[in-house]
Design a protein around this motif. Structure first.
Motif, PDB file in Angstrom:
ATOM      1  N   ALA A  55       0.784  -1.424   0.178  1.00  0.00           N
ATOM      2  CA  ALA A  55      -0.070   0.257   0.101  1.00  0.00           C
ATOM      3  C   ALA A  55       0.816   1.471  -0.225  1.00  0.00           C
ATOM      4  O   ALA A  55       0.178   2.344  -0.913  1.00  0.00           O
ATOM      5  CB  ALA A  55      -1.243  -0.007   0.997  1.00  0.00           C
ATOM      6  N   LYS A  56       2.206   1.974   0.217  1.00  0.00           N
ATOM      7  CA  LYS A  56       2.972   2.347   0.914  1.00  0.00           C
ATOM      8  C   LYS A  56       3.754   2.952  -0.766  1.00  0.00           C
ATOM      9  O   LYS A  56       3.850   3.984  -1.409  1.00  0.00           O
ATOM     10  CB  LYS A  56       3.959   2.181   1.431  1.00  0.00           C
ATOM     11  N   ALA A  57       3.123   2.036  -2.164  1.00  0.00           N
ATOM     12  CA  ALA A  57       3.987   2.845  -3.419  1.00  0.00           C
ATOM     13  C   ALA A  57       3.046   3.249  -4.402  1.00  0.00           C
ATOM     14  O   ALA A  57       1.790   3.138  -4.011  1.00  0.00           O
ATOM     15  CB  ALA A  57       3.695   0.873  -4.434  1.00  0.00           C
ATOM     16  N   VAL A  58       3.478   4.331  -4.511  1.00  0.00           N
ATOM     17  CA  VAL A  58       2.948   5.530  -5.235  1.00  0.00           C
ATOM     18  C   VAL A  58       3.577   5.632  -7.091  1.00  0.00           C
ATOM     19  O   VAL A  58       3.254   5.708  -7.724  1.00  0.00           O
ATOM     20  CB  VAL A  58       3.259   6.831  -4.656  1.00  0.00           C
ATOM     21  N   THR A  59       4.865   5.413  -6.696  1.00  0.00           N
ATOM     22  CA  THR A  59       5.985   4.578  -8.500  1.00  0.00           C
ATOM     23  C   THR A  59       6.183   3.559  -8.754  1.00  0.00           C
ATOM     24  O   THR A  59       6.461   2.958  -7.392  1.00  0.00           O
ATOM     25  CB  THR A  59       6.306   5.988  -8.538  1.00  0.00           C
ATOM     26  N   ALA A  60       6.255   3.303  -9.773  1.00  0.00           N
ATOM     27  CA  ALA A  60       7.042   2.244  -9.952  1.00  0.00           C
ATOM     28  C   ALA A  60       7.955   2.194 -11.349  1.00  0.00           C
ATOM     29  O   ALA A  60       7.972   3.244 -12.197  1.00  0.00           O
ATOM     30  CB  ALA A  60       5.988   0.690 -10.485  1.00  0.00           C
ATOM     31  N   LYS A  61       8.728   1.196 -11.267  1.00  0.00           N
ATOM     32  CA  LYS A  61      10.247   1.457 -13.429  1.00  0.00           C
ATOM     33  C   LYS A  61       9.981  -0.475 -13.353  1.00  0.00           C
ATOM     34  O   LYS A  61      10.653  -0.935 -12.234  1.00  0.00           O
ATOM     35  CB  LYS A  61      11.846   2.046 -11.986  1.00  0.00           C
ATOM     36  N   VAL A  62      10.362  -0.487 -14.089  1.00  0.00           N
ATOM     37  CA  VAL A  62      10.907  -1.556 -14.761  1.00  0.00           C
ATOM     38  C   VAL A  62      12.075  -1.935 -14.421  1.00  0.00           C
ATOM     39  O   VAL A  62      13.374  -0.857 -14.780  1.00  0.00           O
ATOM     40  CB  VAL A  62      10.848  -1.836 -16.290  1.00  0.00           C
ATOM     41  N   ALA A  63      12.614  -3.194 -13.696  1.00  0.00           N
ATOM     42  CA  ALA A  63      13.068  -3.181 -13.061  1.00  0.00           C
ATOM     43  C   ALA A  63      14.345  -4.472 -13.909  1.00  0.00           C
ATOM     44  O   ALA A  63      15.564  -4.106 -14.972  1.00  0.00           O
ATOM     45  CB  ALA A  63      14.085  -3.787 -11.566  1.00  0.00           C
ATOM     46  N   SER A  64      13.462  -5.535 -15.072  1.00  0.00           N
ATOM     47  CA  SER A  64      14.260  -6.092 -15.412  1.00  0.00           C
ATOM     48  C   SER A  64      12.653  -6.915 -16.042  1.00  0.00           C
ATOM     49  O   SER A  64      11.454  -7.381 -16.101  1.00  0.00           O
ATOM     50  CB  SER A  64      14.791  -7.942 -14.731  1.00  0.00           C
ATOM     51  N   ILE A  65      13.295  -7.343 -17.231  1.00  0.00           N
ATOM     52  CA  ILE A  65      12.741  -7.737 -18.001  1.00  0.00           C
ATOM     53  C   ILE A  65      13.242  -9.314 -18.626  1.00  0.00           C
ATOM     54  O   ILE A  65      14.442  -9.828 -19.461  1.00  0.00           O
ATOM     55  CB  ILE A  65      12.492  -7.606 -19.952  1.00  0.00           C
TER      56      ILE A  65
END
Length: 65
Positions: A55-65
């Motif tokens: 619930a604390k997550a407000v942004t995200a970024k792709v780390a790996s594929i």
């Protein structure tokens, strides 16, 4: 949510997207979101959905594929 496209002429097997999560202050959280597909066909797109449980997550970024 996002879209991943296989631009190659070859099938890709076991494709996993991992997403780093960040709080409001920009600090990286200990948890990641991810999604997985067994096969991604050549020249096809995959609409992935990485479920965020923190619930604390407000942004995200792709780390790996």
């Amino acid at each position: 949510m996002g879209t991943l496209k296989n631009d190659s002429d070859h099938q890709r097997y076991g494709v996993k997207v991992e997403v780093d999560l960040f709080d409001q202050s920009g600090n990286k959280l200990a948890t990641q979101a991810n999604d997985y597909i067994q096969t991604l066909e050549p020249r096809k797109s995959w609409n992935f959905r990485a479920l965020i449980l923190d619930a604390k997550a407000v942004t995200a970024k792709v780390a790996s594929i």
